[in-house]
Design an enzyme around this catalytic site. Structure first.
Site, short mmCIF file in Angstrom:
data_model
loop_
_atom_site.label_atom_id
_atom_site.label_comp_id
_atom_site.label_asym_id
_atom_site.label_seq_id
_atom_site.Cartn_x
_atom_site.Cartn_y
_atom_site.Cartn_z
N GLY A 191 0.97 -1.47 -0.40
CA GLY A 191 0.08 0.08 -0.09
C GLY A 191 1.04 0.93 -0.37
N GLY A 193 0.03 3.96 0.26
CA GLY A 193 -1.13 5.19 0.81
C GLY A 193 -0.28 6.11 1.59
N ARG A 282 -8.35 1.41 6.85
CA ARG A 282 -8.52 1.15 7.20
C ARG A 282 -10.15 0.72 7.64
NH1 ARG A 282 -5.45 2.75 11.38
NH2 ARG A 282 -7.05 2.99 12.84
N ASP A 322 -13.54 8.69 12.19
CA ASP A 322 -13.65 7.38 11.24
C ASP A 322 -14.94 6.30 11.28
OD1 ASP A 322 -11.12 8.36 10.97
OD2 ASP A 322 -10.10 6.53 11.56
N HIS A 454 8.20 38.87 3.68
CA HIS A 454 9.26 37.91 2.30
C HIS A 454 10.78 37.69 3.68
CE1 HIS A 454 11.68 37.77 -0.67
NE2 HIS A 454 12.72 38.66 0.19
P1 FAD Z 1 -10.26 6.76 16.73
O1 FAD Z 1 -9.12 7.44 16.96
O2 FAD Z 1 -9.73 4.99 15.84
O3 FAD Z 1 -10.59 6.36 17.94
C1 FAD Z 1 -11.54 5.61 18.15
C2 FAD Z 1 -11.23 5.39 20.30
O4 FAD Z 1 -12.89 4.20 20.47
C3 FAD Z 1 -10.75 4.58 20.38
O5 FAD Z 1 -9.60 4.76 21.48
C4 FAD Z 1 -10.51 3.01 20.13
O6 FAD Z 1 -10.84 2.50 21.72
C5 FAD Z 1 -12.43 3.10 21.22
N1 FAD Z 1 -14.05 2.41 21.10
C6 FAD Z 1 -13.73 2.10 19.78
N2 FAD Z 1 -14.69 0.45 19.60
C7 FAD Z 1 -15.44 1.31 21.40
C8 FAD Z 1 -16.24 0.74 22.53
N3 FAD Z 1 -17.19 -0.19 21.49
N4 FAD Z 1 -16.21 1.06 23.53
C9 FAD Z 1 -15.03 1.88 24.02
N5 FAD Z 1 -13.99 2.33 22.95
C10 FAD Z 1 -14.42 2.18 21.96
N6 FAD Z 1 -4.92 11.25 10.44
C11 FAD Z 1 -4.38 13.30 9.93
O7 FAD Z 1 -5.30 13.51 10.36
N7 FAD Z 1 -3.08 13.51 10.32
C12 FAD Z 1 -2.36 12.06 10.48
O8 FAD Z 1 -1.45 12.90 9.99
C13 FAD Z 1 -2.60 11.58 10.20
N8 FAD Z 1 -1.67 10.23 10.94
C14 FAD Z 1 -1.87 8.74 10.72
C15 FAD Z 1 -1.36 8.15 11.10
C16 FAD Z 1 -1.49 6.90 10.98
C17 FAD Z 1 -0.37 5.21 11.38
C18 FAD Z 1 -2.57 5.93 11.07
C19 FAD Z 1 -3.17 4.49 11.82
C20 FAD Z 1 -3.21 6.83 11.01
C21 FAD Z 1 -3.13 8.74 10.78
N9 FAD Z 1 -4.05 9.59 10.86
C22 FAD Z 1 -3.61 10.86 10.51
C23 FAD Z 1 -5.88 8.84 10.87
C24 FAD Z 1 -6.07 9.26 12.18
O9 FAD Z 1 -5.78 8.57 13.58
C25 FAD Z 1 -7.72 9.11 12.16
O10 FAD Z 1 -8.37 9.69 11.78
C26 FAD Z 1 -8.27 9.81 13.39
O11 FAD Z 1 -7.19 9.56 14.64
C27 FAD Z 1 -9.71 8.90 14.42
O12 FAD Z 1 -10.37 9.62 14.97
P2 FAD Z 1 -11.66 9.00 15.98
O13 FAD Z 1 -11.63 9.55 17.06
O14 FAD Z 1 -12.88 9.27 15.24
O15 FAD Z 1 -11.33 7.43 15.72
P1 NAI Z 2 -5.38 4.47 2.45
O1 NAI Z 2 -6.40 4.17 1.94
O2 NAI Z 2 -4.50 5.80 2.15
O3 NAI Z 2 -4.09 3.36 0.81
C1 NAI Z 2 -3.65 2.22 1.24
C2 NAI Z 2 -3.16 1.95 -0.69
O4 NAI Z 2 -3.30 0.74 -0.27
C3 NAI Z 2 -3.87 1.86 -1.63
O5 NAI Z 2 -3.55 2.49 -2.62
C4 NAI Z 2 -4.73 0.78 -2.40
O6 NAI Z 2 -4.47 0.70 -3.82
C5 NAI Z 2 -3.63 -0.11 -1.33
N1 NAI Z 2 -4.07 -1.36 -1.17
C6 NAI Z 2 -4.49 -2.12 -0.77
N2 NAI Z 2 -4.89 -3.70 -1.20
C7 NAI Z 2 -3.96 -3.79 -1.57
C8 NAI Z 2 -2.91 -5.22 -2.36
N3 NAI Z 2 -4.09 -6.13 -2.14
N4 NAI Z 2 -2.09 -4.82 -2.67
C9 NAI Z 2 -1.05 -3.66 -3.13
N5 NAI Z 2 -1.79 -2.56 -2.69
C10 NAI Z 2 -3.33 -2.38 -2.11
O7 NAI Z 2 -4.69 3.69 3.95
P2 NAI Z 2 -3.43 3.62 4.92
O8 NAI Z 2 -2.42 4.24 4.28
O9 NAI Z 2 -3.73 2.37 5.27
O10 NAI Z 2 -4.50 4.85 5.09
C11 NAI Z 2 -5.21 4.13 6.35
C12 NAI Z 2 -6.50 6.25 6.49
O11 NAI Z 2 -5.63 6.38 7.35
C13 NAI Z 2 -6.08 7.32 4.94
O12 NAI Z 2 -6.99 7.07 4.55
C14 NAI Z 2 -6.17 8.15 5.62
O13 NAI Z 2 -7.08 8.78 6.01
C15 NAI Z 2 -5.46 7.93 7.70
N6 NAI Z 2 -4.23 8.36 7.12
C16 NAI Z 2 -3.55 10.10 7.42
C17 NAI Z 2 -2.25 10.83 7.29
C18 NAI Z 2 -2.36 12.08 7.75
O14 NAI Z 2 -3.11 12.54 6.90
N7 NAI Z 2 -1.46 12.50 7.05
C19 NAI Z 2 -1.23 9.83 7.27
C20 NAI Z 2 -1.48 8.64 7.54
C21 NAI Z 2 -3.03 7.84 7.29
#
Ligand code: FAD
Ligand code: NAI
Length: 477
Positions: A191, A193, A282, A322, A454
């Site tokens: 991936g 992404g 995700r 999410d 600037h």
């Molecule tokens: P979450 O952050 O997933 O929180 C949900 C919470 O609910 C968790 O604590 C979970 O344990 C809890 N929960 C779930 N089900 C239950 C239940 N039944 N009972 C009690 N608790 C529960 N987004 C950005 O905007 N910028 C970034 O730079 C960025 N970088 C990222 C990097 C990585 C590696 C990853 C994985 C994600 C990244 N994201 C980024 C995406 C971002 O983390 C998510 O969009 C965001 O956390 C979503 O927020 P949320 O509150 O909807 O859910």
């Molecule tokens: P993503 O949706 O951004 O990228 C996943 C990639 O995996 C896609 O390009 C897809 O074509 C590829 N893929 C799927 N199945 C595959 C397969 N079988 N073989 C090869 N490629 C395959 O998802 P990602 O990177 O896991 O991130 C999840 C979410 O977390 C993002 O959608 C984003 O919203 C959030 N996120 C945001 C960040 C930011 O805002 N800077 C940083 C990291 C995550």
């Protein structure tokens, strides 16, 4: 078992849920928030994915790895000789963990200040706006919370692939990739992404040979193609081996290596890695959220169905972040949290979903808001486009960062800014100016008439706005 009554119960304390809870409390409501996250020490840790294993730890490692790569590759160009630049991964990971702990504890502090009752445990929604809380893995209900309003903010989890099941030592998801104890010589990422590009950048800067296996034929298809062409070239120059049109078929662990088979237009290919990360998107955490007899309308991909105000099919129950449609971004979820809290309080708050910025934190960073040029053309919207290359920016040159550009798309008739696309260092900061301008319904002329300090990288936004009408100063129009 106790029964407690609240005005609002929030399920999930990620950036959507904790912001919703705080805003509800600010508006005078009695709020409880149920969250089940536990950190490595087994303690409750607020902030959800974003703070614990997402936005924050990834940016901490991006920063550390950027410093390391700059010291090795850029310092000499500035006449700075740094001898014996060495890596101490455990200190780097400890620093990242410290940043995470400080921030998650900060949320606990905010909950106390705002008198939000934190309930640690797994929440299940039951009819009659009841939330039953269990200890993880236990069937027995520990307590039941009742509320006038419920806000579901349960977030998302990584998609798993049957063809690449996670293992302790070889195949990881994004959370595992933030914990490596040493730099793998070779790292495969399925991936390309947001996660693949950011975490691939981290480990590549620290010395891994990184290969990204991406099923789609287009690179970053959601961004403007002008920007993505530049970004792809730049990342390839940084030794990220991005293989497009490559779909994972299977994995096999043999002799301390992960053997990956994927298919590209030439047929089946094999490659081996020390470690493999699966970052293929995700999925919403909607599987274990509902108790018996509780139904909400869902969409075909298991997201909770909501309208533009995040109202679910049951009056008084909202869902944000999410777990609902739209980009999976922390700031999108947080703003939905604020909107829902204010609407519960009787206000008319709305979100402009057209103006949510996106950023990919590579170096340079990719950031955009609004429409791409291609989307405008496809929709038959007449546009003027202005671009400004960073190579013509004094500040960019002073920084040694001449790769990149700013591109502004404006409506041909109204001149209103429809989209801004940036590939530049600090694009994540620069894009906020574009979001503000678009939110204020600015024209390209409005931006062109604004005075920018600037020398700054932001002057490139000014010049791109001037270029919309062929009057940029520092390039040929
Ligand atoms: P979450 O952050 O997933 O929180 C949900 C919470 O609910 C968790 O604590 C979970 O344990 C809890 N929960 C779930 N089900 C239950 C239940 N039944 N009972 C009690 N608790 C529960 N987004 C950005 O905007 N910028 C970034 O730079 C960025 N970088 C990222 C990097 C990585 C590696 C990853 C994985 C994600 C990244 N994201 C980024 C995406 C971002 O983390 C998510 O969009 C965001 O956390 C979503 O927020 P949320 O509150 O909807 O859910
Ligand atoms: P993503 O949706 O951004 O990228 C996943 C990639 O995996 C896609 O390009 C897809 O074509 C590829 N893929 C799927 N199945 C595959 C397969 N079988 N073989 C090869 N490629 C395959 O998802 P990602 O990177 O896991 O991130 C999840 C979410 O977390 C993002 O959608 C984003 O919203 C959030 N996120 C945001 C960040 C930011 O805002 N800077 C940083 C990291 C995550």
């Amino acid at each position: 078992m106790s029964n407690k009554k609240f005005d609002v119960v929030v399920i999930g304390a990620g950036p959507s849920g904790y912001v919703a809870a705080i805003r509800c409390a600010q508006l005078g409501m009695k709020v409880a928030c149920v969250d089940e996250w536990r950190n490595r020490q087994g303690e409750s840790s607020l902030g959800g994915t974003c703070l614990n294993v997402g936005c924050i730890p990834s940016k901490a490692l991006l920063e550390s790895s950027h410093i390391y790569a700059s010291m090795k590759h850029d310092a000499p160009k500035h006449g700075i000789t740094v001898k014996d630049v060495a890596l101490d991964i455990s200190t780097m990971i400890e620093r990242k963990n410290k940043v995470v702990n400080e921030l998650t504890q900060g949320i606990s502090g905010l909950f106390k200040t705002n008198k939000i009752e934190l309930v640690h445990g797994h929440a299940k929604l039951s009819p009659g706006k009841k939330v039953k809380v269990h200890d993880r893995g236990a069937k027995k209900v520990r307590e039941t919370l009742e509320a006038e309003y419920i806000i579901i903010a349960a977030g998302s989890s990584p998609v798993r692939l049957d063809s690449a099941p996670l293992t302790d030592d070889y195949i990881f998801d994004s959370a595992g990739c933030l914990e490596f104890e040493e730099v793998p010589d070779t790292l495969g990422i399925v991936g390309a992404g947001a996660i693949g590009l950011e975490l691939g950048s981290v480990w590549s800067r620290l010395g891994s040979e990184v290969v990204l296996i991406e099923a789609m034929d287009a690179f970053m298809p959601m961004a403007d193609s002008h920007v993505t062409r530049l970004a792809l070239r730049s990342l390839q120059k940084q030794q990220l081996d991005i293989r497009l049109s490559a779909r994972l078929l299977s994995t096999n662990i043999k002799q301390n290596k992960v053997i990956v088979t994927y298919e590209d237009p030439r047929g089946a290919q094999q490659i081996s890695f020390d470690k493999l990360v699966v970052a293929v998107g995700r999925k919403p955490n909607s599987d274990y959220l509902f108790g018996d007899e509780m139904q909400l309308e869902m969409d075909e991909r298991a997201f909770i169905h909501v309208n533009r105000y995040c109202e679910t099919s049951v009056p008084g129950i909202y869902a944000i972040g999410d777990i609902v449609r739209g980009p999976m971004l922390a700031h999108k979820g947080s703003e939905e949290g604020v909107m829902v809290a204010e609407r519960i309080a009787g206000q008319k708050t709305e979100i402009n979903y057209d103006h949510i910025p996106s950023v990919i934190y590579t170096h340079p960073e990719v950031a955009w808001v609004g429409k791409t040029e291609h989307a405008c053309v496809t929709a038959g919207i007449p546009v003027n486009v202005g671009s400004f290359p960073l190579a013509a920016s004094g500040r960019a040159r002073a920084m040694g960062e001449k790769e990149g550009l700013v591109k502004i798309i404006a409506h041909k008739d109204t001149d209103r800014v429809l989209g801004v696309h940036i590939f530049a260092p600090q694009a994540s900061e620069m894009i906020a100016q574009a979001v503000t301008a678009m939110e204020m319904e600015a024209s390209a002329e409005d931006v062109a008439m604004t005075v920018f300090a600037h020398p700054t990288l932001s002057e490139s936004i000014h010049e791109a706005a001037l270029a919309v009408h062929n009057r940029a100063i520092h390039i040929k129009n």
